[in-house]
Design an enzyme around this catalytic site. Structure first.
Site, PDB file in Angstrom:
ATOM      1  N   CYS A  12       0.899  -1.283  -0.205  1.00  0.00           N
ATOM      2  CA  CYS A  12       0.102   0.104   0.088  1.00  0.00           C
ATOM      3  C   CYS A  12       0.904   1.408  -0.107  1.00  0.00           C
ATOM      4  O   CYS A  12       0.355   2.391  -0.164  1.00  0.00           O
ATOM      5  CB  CYS A  12      -1.051   0.065   1.147  1.00  0.00           C
TER       6      CYS A  12
ATOM      7  N   HIS B 207      -2.734   7.155   2.478  1.00  0.00           N
ATOM      8  CA  HIS B 207      -3.368   5.775   2.103  1.00  0.00           C
ATOM      9  C   HIS B 207      -4.774   5.524   2.355  1.00  0.00           C
ATOM     10  O   HIS B 207      -5.163   5.671   3.656  1.00  0.00           O
ATOM     11  CB  HIS B 207      -2.457   4.596   2.294  1.00  0.00           C
TER      12      HIS B 207
ATOM     13  N   ASN C  30     -10.455  -0.025  -0.264  1.00  0.00           N
ATOM     14  CA  ASN C  30      -8.980   0.090  -0.121  1.00  0.00           C
ATOM     15  C   ASN C  30      -8.294  -0.654  -1.291  1.00  0.00           C
ATOM     16  O   ASN C  30      -8.412  -1.763  -1.448  1.00  0.00           O
ATOM     17  CB  ASN C  30      -8.600  -0.697   1.282  1.00  0.00           C
TER      18      ASN C  30
HETATM   19  O1  UT7 Z   1      -4.033  -1.064   3.653  1.00  0.00           O
HETATM   20  C1  UT7 Z   1      -3.560  -1.550   4.888  1.00  0.00           C
HETATM   21  C2  UT7 Z   1      -4.090  -2.847   5.368  1.00  0.00           C
HETATM   22  N1  UT7 Z   1      -5.053  -2.923   6.298  1.00  0.00           N
HETATM   23  C3  UT7 Z   1      -5.620  -1.910   7.362  1.00  0.00           C
HETATM   24  O2  UT7 Z   1      -5.402  -0.758   7.253  1.00  0.00           O
HETATM   25  C4  UT7 Z   1      -6.350  -2.513   8.291  1.00  0.00           C
HETATM   26  C5  UT7 Z   1      -6.344  -1.693   9.613  1.00  0.00           C
HETATM   27  N2  UT7 Z   1      -7.528  -2.338  10.554  1.00  0.00           N
HETATM   28  C6  UT7 Z   1      -8.531  -1.813  10.449  1.00  0.00           C
HETATM   29  O3  UT7 Z   1      -9.147  -1.378   9.688  1.00  0.00           O
HETATM   30  C7  UT7 Z   1      -9.622  -2.665  11.284  1.00  0.00           C
HETATM   31  O4  UT7 Z   1      -8.799  -3.100  12.394  1.00  0.00           O
HETATM   32  C8  UT7 Z   1     -10.532  -3.708  10.788  1.00  0.00           C
HETATM   33  C9  UT7 Z   1     -11.758  -2.860   9.938  1.00  0.00           C
HETATM   34  C10 UT7 Z   1      -9.852  -4.708   9.998  1.00  0.00           C
HETATM   35  C11 UT7 Z   1     -11.391  -4.408  11.889  1.00  0.00           C
HETATM   36  O5  UT7 Z   1     -11.964  -3.296  12.443  1.00  0.00           O
HETATM   37  P1  UT7 Z   1     -12.136  -3.206  14.356  1.00  0.00           P
HETATM   38  O6  UT7 Z   1     -12.828  -2.163  14.680  1.00  0.00           O
HETATM   39  O7  UT7 Z   1     -10.536  -3.089  14.571  1.00  0.00           O
HETATM   40  O8  UT7 Z   1     -12.637  -4.606  14.569  1.00  0.00           O
HETATM   41  P2  UT7 Z   1     -12.169  -5.873  15.367  1.00  0.00           P
HETATM   42  O9  UT7 Z   1     -11.038  -6.393  14.532  1.00  0.00           O
HETATM   43  O10 UT7 Z   1     -11.422  -5.305  16.749  1.00  0.00           O
HETATM   44  O11 UT7 Z   1     -13.293  -6.802  15.587  1.00  0.00           O
HETATM   45  C12 UT7 Z   1     -14.372  -6.251  16.494  1.00  0.00           C
HETATM   46  C13 UT7 Z   1     -15.623  -7.329  16.270  1.00  0.00           C
HETATM   47  C14 UT7 Z   1     -14.935  -8.726  16.628  1.00  0.00           C
HETATM   48  O12 UT7 Z   1     -16.164  -9.498  16.988  1.00  0.00           O
HETATM   49  P3  UT7 Z   1     -15.953  -9.841  18.609  1.00  0.00           P
HETATM   50  O13 UT7 Z   1     -14.701 -10.782  18.578  1.00  0.00           O
HETATM   51  O14 UT7 Z   1     -16.045  -8.736  19.489  1.00  0.00           O
HETATM   52  O15 UT7 Z   1     -17.376 -10.486  18.652  1.00  0.00           O
HETATM   53  C15 UT7 Z   1     -14.931  -9.314  14.858  1.00  0.00           C
HETATM   54  O16 UT7 Z   1     -15.178 -10.563  14.902  1.00  0.00           O
HETATM   55  O17 UT7 Z   1     -16.081  -7.010  15.048  1.00  0.00           O
HETATM   56  C16 UT7 Z   1     -16.181  -8.508  14.230  1.00  0.00           C
HETATM   57  N3  UT7 Z   1     -15.905  -8.051  12.886  1.00  0.00           N
HETATM   58  C17 UT7 Z   1     -17.065  -7.840  12.131  1.00  0.00           C
HETATM   59  N4  UT7 Z   1     -18.370  -7.778  12.433  1.00  0.00           N
HETATM   60  C18 UT7 Z   1     -19.176  -7.366  11.448  1.00  0.00           C
HETATM   61  C19 UT7 Z   1     -14.684  -8.123  12.251  1.00  0.00           C
HETATM   62  N5  UT7 Z   1     -15.108  -7.990  10.915  1.00  0.00           N
HETATM   63  C20 UT7 Z   1     -16.639  -7.656  10.825  1.00  0.00           C
HETATM   64  C21 UT7 Z   1     -17.476  -7.432   9.843  1.00  0.00           C
HETATM   65  N6  UT7 Z   1     -18.752  -7.177  10.240  1.00  0.00           N
HETATM   66  N7  UT7 Z   1     -17.064  -7.048   8.774  1.00  0.00           N
END
Ligand code: UT7
Length: 314
Positions: free
Chosen positions: A113, A240, A270
């Site tokens: 990225c 980005h 993204n």
């Molecule tokens: O280009 C560079 C590459 N990547 C990035 O920049 C990614 C950077 N990270 C992020 O953007 C975020 O961490 C994510 C969007 C990937 C995830 O968001 P988050 O607010 O950090 O969520 P989390 O991983 O802490 O998950 C919170 C909850 C979890 O459930 P439990 O364990 O609390 O029950 C996940 O399983 O949200 C759940 N979850 C979802 N729920 C609904 C994860 N993905 C989803 C989803 N829909 N798509």
């Protein structure tokens, strides 16, 4: 030559729009969750027949047309990409030939990225050193080729597209239009975003990457310092487009007002190395870029790789 500058941008997105509701039909997610946690409302997905090279060619052609240069003026083509399925021939060589650019230096570069900012720096150095006169730099990705459509933590984020810029030399006596790059990598954290195996899909430690990305404001400050520009003087900030919450957190830490900050992720998703030039092209179309003023570009992602530079807007 004293420096290099950007002459014009171009962006390309595939036609197919995929909404959050479309994804919610396949995985356990919702429009509300994606909008509030990532900021994406919809994204574009290339069809099975549309390749990284097709999108690179489309974006490159638009940038070239907007620059006023002809294919014969270009002698270097660099494509940043991390998603092309076939490693040979390079996307750059084929895209250049399709654009009618005869016998340019052409190569692909992978800094995930951060790729476009890396490629822009490499191209600017090449122009300044006299190795090339005018260059086409492209970020192009078909990230959806590397997605597990049943993994809700990644399939809601990544998308396809391409963006490009034409870079030319600045005559002696005129200020440089592409500032010094500040770049680096942290390969020891390479497993935070990765594809394992030839047929694997992208996996990531979302929270780990989020924390790392939102702490990258010192990188932005260094790029400003090296260009002799204060963050308050920036008329545009194009980080980005990984997650709107990351974009907004960085802008807040730098004190850059929201209206100057790229938010292309809302409708583009993204697109990895394509996101910065695609967002620039979108802001230009929307009349949000002020010619002759400084803008900060910043890329970060798998590697973990990062790069930032201040550019003068064309
Ligand atoms: O280009 C560079 C590459 N990547 C990035 O920049 C990614 C950077 N990270 C992020 O953007 C975020 O961490 C994510 C969007 C990937 C995830 O968001 P988050 O607010 O950090 O969520 P989390 O991983 O802490 O998950 C919170 C909850 C979890 O459930 P439990 O364990 O609390 O029950 C996940 O399983 O949200 C759940 N979850 C979802 N729920 C609904 C994860 N993905 C989803 C989803 N829909 N798509």
């Amino acid at each position: 030559m004293a420096g290099a500058k950007i002459l014009a941008f171009g962006g390309y997105q595939p036609d197919q729009v995929v909404t959050n509701d479309d994804l919610a039909l396949r995985v356990d997610t919702s429009d509300e969750w994606i909008r509030s946690r990532v900021g994406i409302e919809s994204r574009r997905v290339a069809g099975p027949e549309e390749s990284v090279t097709d999108m690179a060619t489309a974006a490159g052609g638009k940038a070239l047309a907007a620059s006023g240069l002809s294919p014969a003026d270009i002698d270097l083509v660099v494509v940043a990409t991390c998603s092309t399925i076939l490693p040979m021939p390079s996307v750059a060589a084929v895209a250049a030939s399709r654009l009618g650019i005869a016998a340019p230096g052409a190569y692909d570069l992978n800094a995930a990225c951060a790729g476009f900012c890396y490629a822009l720096a490499a191209v600017a150095d090449s122009v300044v050193a006299g190795s090339s006169r005018n260059a086409l730099v492209i970020g192009a990705e078909k990230m959806t080729d590397w997605l597990d459509w049943d993994d809700r933590s990644t399939c809601i984020i990544f998308a396809d597209g391409a963006g490009a810029a034409v870079v030319a030399a600045v005559p002696d006596g005129e200020p440089a239009g592409i500032g010094p790059v500040v770049w680096g990598s942290a390969g020891e954290q390479g497993n935070k975003i990765q594809v394992t195996g030839r047929t694997g899909a992208i996996t990531q430690d979302g929270q780990g990457v989020f924390r790392w990305a939102t702490s990258l404001h010192p990188l932005a400050l260094q790029a400003c310092e090296r260009a002799g520009v204060k963050p308050s003087e920036l008329t545009a900030f194009i980080p980005h487009q990984a997650n709107l919450r990351i974009v907004e957190a960085l802008a807040r830490k730098l004190g850059i007002p929201r209206e100057r900050v790229a938010d292309d992720i809302v409708h583009a998703g993204n697109t990895s190395s394509a996101s910065v030039p695609l967002a620039l092209a979108r802001m230009a179309e929307q009349g949000r870029l002020e010619s002759g003023t400084p803008a900060l570009l910043m890329g970060f992602g798998a590697g973990l790789s990062y790069a930032a530079q201040v550019v003068t807007l064309p």
